[in-house]
Design a protein around this motif. Structure first.
Motif, PDB file in Angstrom:
ATOM      1  N   ALA A  70       0.835  -1.195   0.000  1.00 25.73           N
ATOM      2  CA  ALA A  70       0.000   0.000   0.000  1.00 25.73           C
ATOM      3  C   ALA A  70       0.871   1.246   0.000  1.00 25.73           C
ATOM      4  O   ALA A  70       2.014   1.221   0.476  1.00 25.73           O
ATOM      5  N   HIS A  71       0.314   2.323  -0.503  1.00 27.15           N
ATOM      6  CA  HIS A  71       0.993   3.603  -0.382  1.00 27.15           C
ATOM      7  C   HIS A  71       1.245   3.878   1.095  1.00 27.15           C
ATOM      8  O   HIS A  71       0.472   3.473   1.966  1.00 27.15           O
ATOM      9  N   TRP A  72       2.292   4.619   1.357  1.00 33.67           N
ATOM     10  CA  TRP A  72       2.634   5.048   2.711  1.00 33.67           C
ATOM     11  C   TRP A  72       1.631   6.108   3.162  1.00 33.67           C
ATOM     12  O   TRP A  72       1.294   7.023   2.410  1.00 33.67           O
ATOM     13  N   VAL A  73       1.155   6.000   4.378  1.00 34.08           N
ATOM     14  CA  VAL A  73       0.148   6.938   4.881  1.00 34.08           C
ATOM     15  C   VAL A  73       0.676   8.364   5.023  1.00 34.08           C
ATOM     16  O   VAL A  73      -0.105   9.307   5.067  1.00 34.08           O
ATOM     17  N   ALA A  91      -4.061   4.747   0.862  1.00 36.62           N
ATOM     18  CA  ALA A  91      -3.343   4.202   2.024  1.00 36.62           C
ATOM     19  C   ALA A  91      -4.300   4.008   3.203  1.00 36.62           C
ATOM     20  O   ALA A  91      -4.309   2.946   3.839  1.00 36.62           O
ATOM     21  N   ARG A  92      -5.089   5.014   3.494  1.00 34.02           N
ATOM     22  CA  ARG A  92      -6.046   4.916   4.607  1.00 34.02           C
ATOM     23  C   ARG A  92      -7.072   3.813   4.360  1.00 34.02           C
ATOM     24  O   ARG A  92      -7.393   3.040   5.269  1.00 34.02           O
ATOM     25  N   ARG A 149      -0.374  -9.900   6.037  1.00 33.72           N
ATOM     26  CA  ARG A 149       0.872  -9.186   5.758  1.00 33.72           C
ATOM     27  C   ARG A 149       0.574  -7.915   4.972  1.00 33.72           C
ATOM     28  O   ARG A 149      -0.125  -7.945   3.963  1.00 33.72           O
ATOM     29  N   MET A 150       1.144  -6.820   5.461  1.00 34.25           N
ATOM     30  CA  MET A 150       0.932  -5.537   4.792  1.00 34.25           C
ATOM     31  C   MET A 150       2.189  -4.694   4.890  1.00 34.25           C
ATOM     32  O   MET A 150       2.763  -4.535   5.973  1.00 34.25           O
TER      33      MET A 150
END
Length: 130
Positions: A25-28, A39-40, A51-52
């Protein structure tokens, strides 16, 4: 892109439909509005995925620190990654070779930390081994 119930439901549907057990995922802390929303939504909708990992996908500074703590040797795949970056035509038109050089430098710096030529670095949200 907005952080909405519709987005959360769609991500949940995809996770269930495909039995997803690993999410990138994109970084928050990303300052790009769309990246933050995804991301959210990923954090919310993938909370049961074992796993993420989050990644930085641009060169903009944030008031938050990216805590890269999971490295993958991508030395043998740098050419493929560069091709993938070049496929983002609008960014290539806007930034030219500066964008490629930025990501190559980032991969080289990450690789130097772990003793390889190029590495991808992620921030672990969770990593459950079964």
């Amino acid at each position: 892109m907005e952080f909405t119930d519709a987005l959360n439901i769609e991500i949940l549907r995809l996770v269930d439909c495909h039995s997803i057990d690993l999410v990138y995922a994109h970084w928050v802390g990303d300052i790009h509005h769309d990246h933050q929303a995804v991301a959210r939504a990923s954090l919310h909708s993938c909370r049961h995925v074992p796993r993420m990992l989050m990644y930085r996908s641009n060169w903009y500074h944030s008031n938050l620190d990216f805590r890269g703590n999971f490295y993958v040797d991508i030395t043998d795949f740098w050419t493929l990654k560069e091709q993938a970056i070049r496929a983002h035509v609008s960014e290539m038109n806007r930034t030219g070779e500066k964008w490629i050089q930025f990501f190559k430098n980032e991969a080289g710096n990450a690789g130097q930390r772990i003793g390889v030529k190029y590495a991808e670095v992620f921030e672990v949200v969770k990593w459950l081994e079964s």
